[in-house]
Scaffold this motif. Structure first.
Motif, PDB file in Angstrom:
ATOM      1  N   ASP A  63       0.620  -1.312  -0.065  1.00  0.00           N
ATOM      2  CA  ASP A  63       0.080   0.040   0.022  1.00  0.00           C
ATOM      3  C   ASP A  63       1.051   1.513   0.050  1.00  0.00           C
ATOM      4  N   HIS A  81      -5.160   2.810   0.889  1.00  0.00           N
ATOM      5  CA  HIS A  81      -5.685   1.584   1.422  1.00  0.00           C
ATOM      6  C   HIS A  81      -6.937   1.419   0.352  1.00  0.00           C
ATOM      7  N   TYR A  83     -10.485   0.314  -0.289  1.00  0.00           N
ATOM      8  CA  TYR A  83     -11.562  -0.674   0.283  1.00  0.00           C
ATOM      9  C   TYR A  83     -12.602  -1.293  -1.062  1.00  0.00           C
ATOM     10  N   GLY A  84     -12.385  -0.579  -2.025  1.00  0.00           N
ATOM     11  CA  GLY A  84     -13.160  -0.900  -3.132  1.00  0.00           C
ATOM     12  C   GLY A  84     -13.118  -0.101  -4.557  1.00  0.00           C
ATOM     13  N   ALA A  88     -11.143   4.618  -1.445  1.00  0.00           N
ATOM     14  CA  ALA A  88      -9.620   4.293  -1.100  1.00  0.00           C
ATOM     15  C   ALA A  88      -9.526   5.360   0.090  1.00  0.00           C
ATOM     16  N   GLU A  89      -8.587   5.124   0.655  1.00  0.00           N
ATOM     17  CA  GLU A  89      -8.134   6.006   1.956  1.00  0.00           C
ATOM     18  C   GLU A  89      -6.624   6.419   1.898  1.00  0.00           C
ATOM     19  N   ASP A 149     -17.236   2.604   5.894  1.00  0.00           N
ATOM     20  CA  ASP A 149     -16.319   1.764   5.502  1.00  0.00           C
ATOM     21  C   ASP A 149     -15.224   2.006   6.529  1.00  0.00           C
ATOM     22  N   LYS A 150     -14.731   3.253   6.666  1.00  0.00           N
ATOM     23  CA  LYS A 150     -13.746   3.842   7.468  1.00  0.00           C
ATOM     24  C   LYS A 150     -13.948   3.721   8.842  1.00  0.00           C
ATOM     25  N   TYR A 152     -16.118   1.345  10.061  1.00  0.00           N
ATOM     26  CA  TYR A 152     -16.083   0.014  10.527  1.00  0.00           C
ATOM     27  C   TYR A 152     -14.606  -0.493  10.734  1.00  0.00           C
ATOM     28  N   LYS A 153     -13.761   0.029   9.781  1.00  0.00           N
ATOM     29  CA  LYS A 153     -12.232  -0.573   9.826  1.00  0.00           C
ATOM     30  C   LYS A 153     -11.552   0.179  11.132  1.00  0.00           C
ATOM     31  N   ALA A 178     -21.262   0.490   0.885  1.00  0.00           N
ATOM     32  CA  ALA A 178     -20.175   0.212   1.852  1.00  0.00           C
ATOM     33  C   ALA A 178     -20.021  -1.335   1.846  1.00  0.00           C
ATOM     34  N   LEU A 180     -17.781  -3.039   4.557  1.00  0.00           N
ATOM     35  CA  LEU A 180     -17.620  -3.289   5.556  1.00  0.00           C
ATOM     36  C   LEU A 180     -19.061  -3.031   6.603  1.00  0.00           C
TER      37      LEU A 180
END
Ligand SMILES: CC(C)(COP(=O)(O)OP(=O)(O)OC[C@H]1O[C@@H](n2cnc3c(N)ncnc32)[C@H](O)[C@@H]1OP(=O)(O)O)[C@@H](O)C(=O)NCCC(=O)NCCS
Length: 204
Positions: A63, A81, A83-84, A88-89, A149-150, A152-153, A178, A180
């Motif tokens: 990453d 990162h 997610y799909g 992304a993050e 998503d963030k 939950y991650k 989302a 996650l």
């Protein structure tokens, strides 16, 4: 232009005034993990960056992008990162104190945004205490609940969950989906060993 609905990085980011010399950026390799680990965790104590274990950095080293001087000295890093395709993050973006203000941070961020574009990701997000830096690169402040998503991650297990002083930011349209969510499966019970079920190693 890529098929993502993100504004192309080259057209949108920063004043990007040319700097003499400066950092070059490249994808990280496993031997960079030690430098990444030390720099990221040097800023995790006050909450500037999330703490990351050495094992986690090794596992996710693909990453990371690193910045280095012309002579190959490590100057900083940042991670993307995925997610799909919807999200992304940008994580763990940091430049060594002595290298700040010379363009390395901007180059790292631009490289991560180009990477997101190449993956066809439509929205890039991040949480930060310094939104002004990211305004330069086309990010805007968004409601954090728009990025489940963030949450939950990371957020649900973060000690600062109810006292978070970070701003959620995004670049591109907020995703409508989302991937996650809360875990649907209860934690499996550990197998219980019966007394005497372990054969003791014979001692001489
Ligand atoms: C944020 C950080 C990565 C920036 O790196 P840098 O190498 O100093 O940034 P650059 O020199 O590439 O600056 C790029 C542009 O952003 C601006 N900028 C840099 N830091 C800024 C800040 N804290 N606030 C607002 N603008 C900032 C610069 O003035 C420059 O603008 P210009 O192109 O118009 O001249 C670096 O300061 C850092 O490591 N900070 C500590 C870790 C951190 O807070 N990371 C963010 C976690 S989300």
């Amino acid at each position: 232009m890529s098929n993502s609905s993100l504004m192309p990085v080259s057209e949108s980011t920063s004043s990007s005034r040319p700097r003499v010399g400066g950092a070059t950026v490249r994808k990280a390799k496993l031997p960079d993990a030690v430098n990444i680990f030390e720099l990221v965790n040097s800023l995790s104590g006050d909450g500037t960056l999330l703490r990351r274990s050495y094992a986690e950095i090794c596992e996710n080293v693909r990453d990371f992008t690193v910045a280095e001087s012309e002579s190959g000295v490590f100057l900083g890093c940042g991670a993307l990162h995925l997610y799909g395709p919807h999200l992304a993050e940008v994580r763990s973006i940091v430049v060594k104190p002595e290298a700040k203000g010379q363009g390395a941070g901007g180059r790292l961020l631009r490289a991560l945004l180009i990477e997101a574009e190449e993956h066809g990701v439509t929205c890039v997000s991040l949480f930060t205490r310094i939104p002004d830096f990211f305004f330069h690169f086309g990010f805007r402040v968004v409601d954090r609940t728009a990025l489940p998503d963030k949450i939950y991650k990371d957020c649900q297990t973060c000690p600062r969950l109810y006292a978070c002083d970070e701003v959620a930011m995004a670049r591109g349209p907020i995703p409508r989906i989302a991937v996650l969510g809360p875990s649907r499966f209860p934690q499996p019970e550990l197998v219980k060993l019966q007394a005497g079920s372990i054969v003791p190693t014979p001692t001489k």
